[in-house]
Design a protein around this motif. Sequence first.
Motif, PDB file in Angstrom:
ATOM      1  N   ASN A  10       0.903  -1.367   0.170  1.00  0.00           N
ATOM      2  CA  ASN A  10       0.183  -0.149  -0.037  1.00  0.00           C
ATOM      3  C   ASN A  10       0.958   1.216   0.064  1.00  0.00           C
ATOM      4  O   ASN A  10       0.510   2.424   0.730  1.00  0.00           O
ATOM      5  N   ASN A  20      -1.143   2.868  -6.924  1.00  0.00           N
ATOM      6  CA  ASN A  20      -0.729   1.584  -5.925  1.00  0.00           C
ATOM      7  C   ASN A  20      -0.553   0.429  -6.880  1.00  0.00           C
ATOM      8  O   ASN A  20      -1.110   0.298  -7.920  1.00  0.00           O
ATOM      9  N   GLY A  41      -2.992  -7.887   2.078  1.00  0.00           N
ATOM     10  CA  GLY A  41      -3.416  -6.699   2.594  1.00  0.00           C
ATOM     11  C   GLY A  41      -3.683  -5.478   1.766  1.00  0.00           C
ATOM     12  O   GLY A  41      -3.708  -4.285   2.414  1.00  0.00           O
ATOM     13  N   ALA A  42      -3.721  -5.651   0.572  1.00  0.00           N
ATOM     14  CA  ALA A  42      -4.007  -4.443  -0.065  1.00  0.00           C
ATOM     15  C   ALA A  42      -5.075  -3.654   0.159  1.00  0.00           C
ATOM     16  O   ALA A  42      -6.123  -4.335   0.230  1.00  0.00           O
ATOM     17  N   SER A  43      -4.979  -2.400   0.180  1.00  0.00           N
ATOM     18  CA  SER A  43      -6.141  -1.711   0.441  1.00  0.00           C
ATOM     19  C   SER A  43      -7.271  -1.405  -0.638  1.00  0.00           C
ATOM     20  O   SER A  43      -6.640  -1.145  -1.646  1.00  0.00           O
ATOM     21  N   VAL A  44      -8.388  -1.875  -0.541  1.00  0.00           N
ATOM     22  CA  VAL A  44      -9.372  -1.606  -1.457  1.00  0.00           C
ATOM     23  C   VAL A  44      -9.860  -0.403  -1.573  1.00  0.00           C
ATOM     24  O   VAL A  44     -10.653   0.208  -2.735  1.00  0.00           O
ATOM     25  N   ASN A  45      -9.571   0.714  -0.638  1.00  0.00           N
ATOM     26  CA  ASN A  45     -10.133   1.844  -0.844  1.00  0.00           C
ATOM     27  C   ASN A  45      -9.028   3.055  -1.004  1.00  0.00           C
ATOM     28  O   ASN A  45      -9.382   4.200  -0.839  1.00  0.00           O
ATOM     29  N   GLN A  46      -7.795   2.469  -1.268  1.00  0.00           N
ATOM     30  CA  GLN A  46      -6.610   3.399  -1.411  1.00  0.00           C
ATOM     31  C   GLN A  46      -6.884   4.289  -2.566  1.00  0.00           C
ATOM     32  O   GLN A  46      -7.140   3.815  -3.686  1.00  0.00           O
ATOM     33  N   THR A  53      -9.498   4.822  -7.513  1.00  0.00           N
ATOM     34  CA  THR A  53      -9.456   3.800  -6.564  1.00  0.00           C
ATOM     35  C   THR A  53      -9.441   2.587  -7.208  1.00  0.00           C
ATOM     36  O   THR A  53      -9.651   2.399  -8.369  1.00  0.00           O
ATOM     37  N   LYS A  73     -14.735  -7.219  -0.401  1.00  0.00           N
ATOM     38  CA  LYS A  73     -13.610  -7.055   0.650  1.00  0.00           C
ATOM     39  C   LYS A  73     -13.827  -5.617   1.292  1.00  0.00           C
ATOM     40  O   LYS A  73     -13.003  -5.355   1.843  1.00  0.00           O
ATOM     41  N   ALA A  75     -14.692  -2.436  -0.612  1.00  0.00           N
ATOM     42  CA  ALA A  75     -14.608  -1.093  -1.255  1.00  0.00           C
ATOM     43  C   ALA A  75     -15.707  -0.487  -1.122  1.00  0.00           C
ATOM     44  O   ALA A  75     -16.808  -1.097  -1.138  1.00  0.00           O
TER      45      ALA A  75
END
Length: 109
Positions: A10, A20, A41-46, A53, A73, A75
């Motif tokens: 991330n 990302n 653990g990649a963020s779905v909302n980054q 996004t 997940k 988002a």
Amino acid sequence: LLMDYGADVNPVHSSGEYGNPLQAAIFKKDEAIIQLLLDHGASVNQTGGRMGTPLQAAANRGLESVVRMLIHKGANVNAPAGGEYGTALRAALANNYEEIVRFLLQCGA
């Protein structure tokens, strides 16, 4: 391999083509790498990059299964993340992905 040695899944990159690694994998339509990043653990909302996004990127690329996976997940279907289209729904509409549009609307977009 990089993640096994502690690479950050991330990193924050708000400019450039991809915000990302998850968005880059989505752009390349590589579902194995997408799943691997999510498992690590990649963020779905980054937010960041041209698509804003990961959900907006998946909607833009027509990846219905990835759209579903990201929402499952966590988002945010209505994330106003900027990017080329502003939202995932607009990305799907702009590219005529009717099934993704229907699904996003069912999810509250």
